[in-house]
Design a protein around this motif. Structure first.
Motif, short mmCIF file in Angstrom:
data_model
loop_
_atom_site.label_atom_id
_atom_site.label_comp_id
_atom_site.label_asym_id
_atom_site.label_seq_id
_atom_site.Cartn_x
_atom_site.Cartn_y
_atom_site.Cartn_z
N LEU A 1 -25.59 13.95 18.46
CA LEU A 1 -26.88 13.62 17.86
C LEU A 1 -26.73 12.50 16.84
CD1 LEU A 1 -28.23 17.25 17.30
CD2 LEU A 1 -28.78 15.68 19.17
N GLU A 2 -25.60 12.52 16.12
CA GLU A 2 -25.35 11.48 15.13
C GLU A 2 -25.16 10.13 15.81
OE1 GLU A 2 -22.31 10.62 11.35
OE2 GLU A 2 -22.14 12.46 12.52
N THR A 3 -24.47 10.12 16.96
CA THR A 3 -24.27 8.86 17.67
C THR A 3 -25.59 8.29 18.19
OG1 THR A 3 -23.84 9.95 19.80
CG2 THR A 3 -21.94 9.54 18.36
N GLN A 4 -26.57 9.17 18.39
CA GLN A 4 -27.90 8.74 18.83
C GLN A 4 -28.84 8.49 17.65
OE1 GLN A 4 -28.88 8.14 22.11
NE2 GLN A 4 -26.69 8.34 22.51
N ARG A 5 -28.28 8.56 16.44
CA ARG A 5 -29.01 8.29 15.20
C ARG A 5 -30.20 9.21 14.98
NH1 ARG A 5 -28.79 1.61 14.71
NH2 ARG A 5 -26.53 1.48 14.94
N VAL A 6 -30.02 10.47 15.39
CA VAL A 6 -31.03 11.48 15.09
C VAL A 6 -30.95 11.79 13.59
CG1 VAL A 6 -31.74 13.88 15.51
CG2 VAL A 6 -30.87 12.47 17.39
N PRO A 7 -32.08 11.85 12.89
CA PRO A 7 -32.05 12.11 11.45
C PRO A 7 -31.28 13.39 11.11
CG PRO A 7 -34.23 11.44 12.13
CD PRO A 7 -33.44 11.62 13.39
N LYS A 8 -30.62 13.39 9.95
CA LYS A 8 -29.72 14.47 9.58
C LYS A 8 -30.41 15.83 9.59
CE LYS A 8 -26.45 15.98 6.04
NZ LYS A 8 -25.80 15.64 4.74
N ALA A 9 -31.59 15.93 9.01
CA ALA A 9 -32.29 17.21 8.94
C ALA A 9 -32.58 17.75 10.34
CB ALA A 9 -33.58 17.07 8.15
N GLU A 10 -32.96 16.85 11.26
CA GLU A 10 -33.24 17.26 12.63
C GLU A 10 -31.95 17.68 13.34
OE1 GLU A 10 -35.05 15.40 16.79
OE2 GLU A 10 -35.47 14.40 14.88
N ARG A 11 -30.85 16.96 13.06
CA ARG A 11 -29.56 17.32 13.67
C ARG A 11 -29.17 18.74 13.28
NH1 ARG A 11 -27.50 12.19 11.64
NH2 ARG A 11 -26.11 13.32 10.22
N ILE A 12 -29.28 19.03 12.01
CA ILE A 12 -28.86 20.34 11.51
C ILE A 12 -29.76 21.44 12.07
CG2 ILE A 12 -28.68 21.76 9.43
CD1 ILE A 12 -27.80 19.21 7.94
N GLU A 13 -31.05 21.19 12.10
CA GLU A 13 -31.98 22.19 12.63
C GLU A 13 -31.69 22.47 14.10
OE1 GLU A 13 -36.82 22.95 13.16
OE2 GLU A 13 -36.07 21.05 12.38
N ARG A 14 -31.49 21.42 14.88
CA ARG A 14 -31.23 21.61 16.31
C ARG A 14 -29.88 22.30 16.52
NH1 ARG A 14 -31.56 16.51 20.32
NH2 ARG A 14 -33.32 16.06 18.91
N ALA A 15 -28.87 21.92 15.74
CA ALA A 15 -27.55 22.55 15.87
C ALA A 15 -27.61 24.04 15.57
CB ALA A 15 -26.55 21.86 14.94
N ASN A 16 -28.35 24.42 14.55
CA ASN A 16 -28.47 25.83 14.20
C ASN A 16 -29.17 26.63 15.31
OD1 ASN A 16 -27.13 25.99 11.68
ND2 ASN A 16 -28.91 25.09 10.65
#
Length: 237
Positions: A99-114
């Motif tokens: 998600l980071e490599t696709q430049r997804v915002p940090k808050a969204e990355r964490i929410e989706r990962a959880n």
């Protein structure tokens, strides 16, 4: 996602690994790909994912020709048997990395990962590194990382082959949960009971071609082709 493989062929110099392979996967279908070592199963998955270019034939995703499309644009999650986790990253970091490599915002990355971590039952392990996990836990993290990109199709290449029976059960339970989500999936596995009970359909390959296909219970319990019978007899049902 509906997938059509139209006479797919892969040649390596003078060796034909997959020959004129044709099949259709319906949206949400789980197909188990069976066959002896060297029959072309992994090569087929790598062509579907775009890692390997095809030598002939066409691949369609929902009527779109993706034969020449690069892997990152195909919307596929690929899970290997060797986990391939980043050892210096935590579970959270591994799941978030694509998600980071696709430049997804940090808050969204964490929410989706959880959310995904809960789905594959690793939500209590988010601060651990791969060296602190069992083999079954590492494989579940690898599955979570593949799911993070919200793929339209999941490909699994022997996801339980390196695990002992107890850990194999862990991973198979996760795959059953994913099957309930109606994600289009192809799973290469020698776990016959799983293929019989969870897969919608089985494609049996030998020599780079489809030898037999049909509903999972039918192929496992009442195979028609001699090569299928020999394979099932060797691995047991």
């Amino acid at each position: 996602m509906r997938v059509v493989l139209d006479h797919i062929t892969k040649r390596f110099a003078d060796v034909t690994a997959v020959s004129e392979f044709s099949a259709t996967l319906e949206d949400g279908e789980l197909v188990s790909l069976l066959g002896p070592s060297g029959c072309g199963k992994s090569t087929l998955l790598n062509m579907l994912s775009g890692i390997l270019p095809v030598s002939g034939g066409k691949i369609y995703f929902d009527d779109q020709d993706v034969t020449s499309m690069p892997p990152e644009k195909r919307g596929i999650g690929l899970v290997f048997q060797n986990y391939a986790l980043y050892p210096h990253m935590t579970v959270m970091g591994n799941i978030c990395f694509p998600l980071e490599t696709q430049r997804v915002p940090k808050a969204e990355r964490i929410e989706r990962a959880n959310e995904i971590a809960k789905l594959v039952h690793v939500d209590m392990l988010m601060n651990r590194k791969p060296s602190e996990l069992s083999g079954g836990q590492q494989q579940r993290v690898a599955i979570a990382r593949a799911l993070a990109m919200e793929p339209k199709m999941m490909l699994f290449d022997e996801p339980t082959s390196a695990l002992d029976p107890e850990l194999t059960g862990e991973v198979l339970r996760v795959l059953r949960d994913l099957a309930d989500q109606k994600t289009t999936m192809i799973i290469v596995t020698h776990e016959m009971s799983f293929a019989r009970d969870v897969a919608d359909r089985i494609l049996f390959m030998d020599g780079g071609v489809v030898v037999e296909e049909g509903p999972a219970h039918q192929v496992i319990e009442h195979p028609h082709e001699e090569r299928t019978k020999q394979f099932l007899s060797h691995y047991g049902t």
